[in-house]
Design a protein around this motif. Structure first.
Motif, short mmCIF file in Angstrom:
data_model
loop_
_atom_site.label_atom_id
_atom_site.label_comp_id
_atom_site.label_asym_id
_atom_site.label_seq_id
_atom_site.Cartn_x
_atom_site.Cartn_y
_atom_site.Cartn_z
N LEU A 99 42.57 59.68 39.60
CA LEU A 99 43.07 58.34 40.18
C LEU A 99 42.23 57.25 40.72
O LEU A 99 42.44 56.11 40.35
CB LEU A 99 44.29 58.79 41.12
N MET A 100 41.35 57.90 41.41
CA MET A 100 40.34 56.58 41.96
C MET A 100 39.80 55.92 40.45
O MET A 100 39.59 54.72 40.47
CB MET A 100 39.26 57.25 42.53
N ALA A 101 39.13 56.78 39.73
CA ALA A 101 38.59 56.16 38.44
C ALA A 101 39.74 55.23 37.61
O ALA A 101 39.43 54.12 37.36
CB ALA A 101 38.22 57.40 37.51
N HIS A 102 40.93 55.73 37.44
CA HIS A 102 42.06 54.88 36.75
C HIS A 102 42.26 53.68 37.43
O HIS A 102 42.41 52.66 36.96
CB HIS A 102 43.09 55.80 36.49
N ASN A 103 42.15 53.92 38.72
CA ASN A 103 42.54 52.72 39.73
C ASN A 103 41.50 51.62 39.59
O ASN A 103 41.79 50.15 39.62
CB ASN A 103 42.89 52.98 41.05
N ALA A 104 40.36 52.10 39.21
CA ALA A 104 39.12 51.18 39.08
C ALA A 104 39.17 50.69 37.47
O ALA A 104 38.19 49.90 37.18
CB ALA A 104 37.92 51.62 39.56
N GLY A 105 39.84 51.38 36.63
CA GLY A 105 39.82 50.95 35.21
C GLY A 105 38.66 51.54 34.51
O GLY A 105 38.20 50.99 33.53
N VAL A 106 38.45 52.87 34.86
CA VAL A 106 37.40 53.77 34.48
C VAL A 106 37.72 54.91 33.88
O VAL A 106 38.69 55.53 34.69
CB VAL A 106 36.09 54.04 35.71
N LYS A 107 37.11 55.50 32.95
CA LYS A 107 37.53 56.78 32.40
C LYS A 107 37.19 57.92 33.49
O LYS A 107 36.34 57.62 34.17
CB LYS A 107 37.06 56.92 30.86
N ALA A 108 37.67 59.32 33.09
CA ALA A 108 37.43 60.23 33.99
C ALA A 108 37.25 61.64 33.35
O ALA A 108 38.16 61.86 32.42
CB ALA A 108 38.68 60.21 35.24
N VAL A 109 36.44 62.39 33.86
CA VAL A 109 36.48 63.64 33.55
C VAL A 109 36.70 64.60 34.53
O VAL A 109 36.34 64.59 35.82
CB VAL A 109 34.62 64.18 33.23
#
Length: 218
Positions: free
Chosen positions: A177-187
C-alpha cells in the motif's frame, strides 16, 4: 528496475521471533489482556505505538489509549534492547547473495522501514550491509509511516529519482500500500510476516517465494 526500496523486518531480516517475543513480554509487563502470537505477528510493519493500539482495537479504547500506547512503546524498546543479542536476527536465505548481485549490476539499494534508525543502522553494520545499502528511511525520519507514501516519496525526492525507476519490496500489505500510494510498483515476498492472500488482495504487481527472483527484475 534500477532502484529497490526494501523493507527490513520479514523481508531482509528474520526478526519475527524477537519481535513477537518482545511484544508478548511487553504485554505481560504492563498486565494487558493476553494476545496470541498470530495476533502479534499481524501487527509487524506498523509504527511501534500503533502496533499496540491496533493490537487492542477490539477492546474498549481505554484499554490501550494514546498514553498506554506510549508506555507500550517505551517498554518494548527497553525489552528489545535486552533481547537483541548478537546473532539474534539472521538474514533470510539468498538475501545477501542477491543484494550483492543487484549492487554489482548497478542497482541502487535503499531501505524504508518502520523500525527506528538506531536499531536499523545497527543491523546494517552487524549484517555487513552498510556498504551496499546507500539510503535509509526509518520510522523517526518521517512524519507519516507505512502505509503512507511518505517513506517512498522521501526516497524519490532526496535522491532525484523517478517513480518508474523504483520498486518496493516487502512482506506485508503495509509495504504494498505504501508503494501504491506513492505511485510505485511493488513486490510481495511470501516467506515473511504477511500471507500470499493479503499480498494478492492489495494487488502486488509481483509475488515471489524466493528473494533471488528479484534478479529477474533488474
Amino acid at each position: 528496475m534500477r532502484v529497490f526500496i526494501l523493507d527490513f523486518d520479514g523481508t531482509l531480516g528474520d526478526t519475527t521471533n524477537i519481535i513477537v517475543e518482545t511484544m508478548m513480554q511487553t504485554i505481560d509487563a504492563l498486565q494487558l489482556p493476553k494476545r496470541t502470537r498470530e495476533q502479534c505477528t499481524a501487527m509487524i510493519g506498523l509504527p511501534l505505538k500503533k502496533t499496540f493500539t491496533e493490537l487492542y482495537k477490539d477492546f474498549d479504547s481505554t484499554v490501550v489509549d494514546d498514553d498506554m500506547g506510549e508506555r507500550c512503546a517505551e517498554t518494548y524498546r527497553r525489552l528489545f534492547d535486552q533481547n537483541n543479542t548478537p546473532g539474534a536476527v539472521p538474514l533470510f536465505p539468498k538475501v545477501r547473495e542477491t543484494l550483492l548481485e543487484l549492487h554489482r549490476r548497478g542497482a541502487m539499494l535503499t531501505i524504508a522501514s518502520s523500525r527506528s534508525s538506531d536499531t536499523l543502522n545497527g543491523y546494517m553494520k552487524s549484517l555487513h550491509l552498510d556498504d551496499i545499502i546507500t539510503y535509509i528511511v526509518a520510522a523517526d525520519n518521517v512524519t507519516n509511516a507505512k502505509p503512507h507514501a511518505e517513506p517512498v516519496l522521501k526516497t524519490i525526492a532526496e535522491n532525484n529519482l523517478l517513480p518508474d525507476d523504483c520498486i518496493v519490496v516487502g512482506d506485508t500489505s503495509f509495504d504494498i500500500l505504501m508503494a501504491h500510494n506513492a505511485g510505485v510498483k511493488a513486490v510481495g515476498v511470501t516467506y515473511g510476516n504477511g500471507k500470499r492472500e493479503d499480498l494478492e488482495t492489495v494487488n502486488a504487481e509481483y509475488i515471489i517465494d524466493d528473494f533471488s527472483k528479484l534478479l529477474e527484475l533488474c
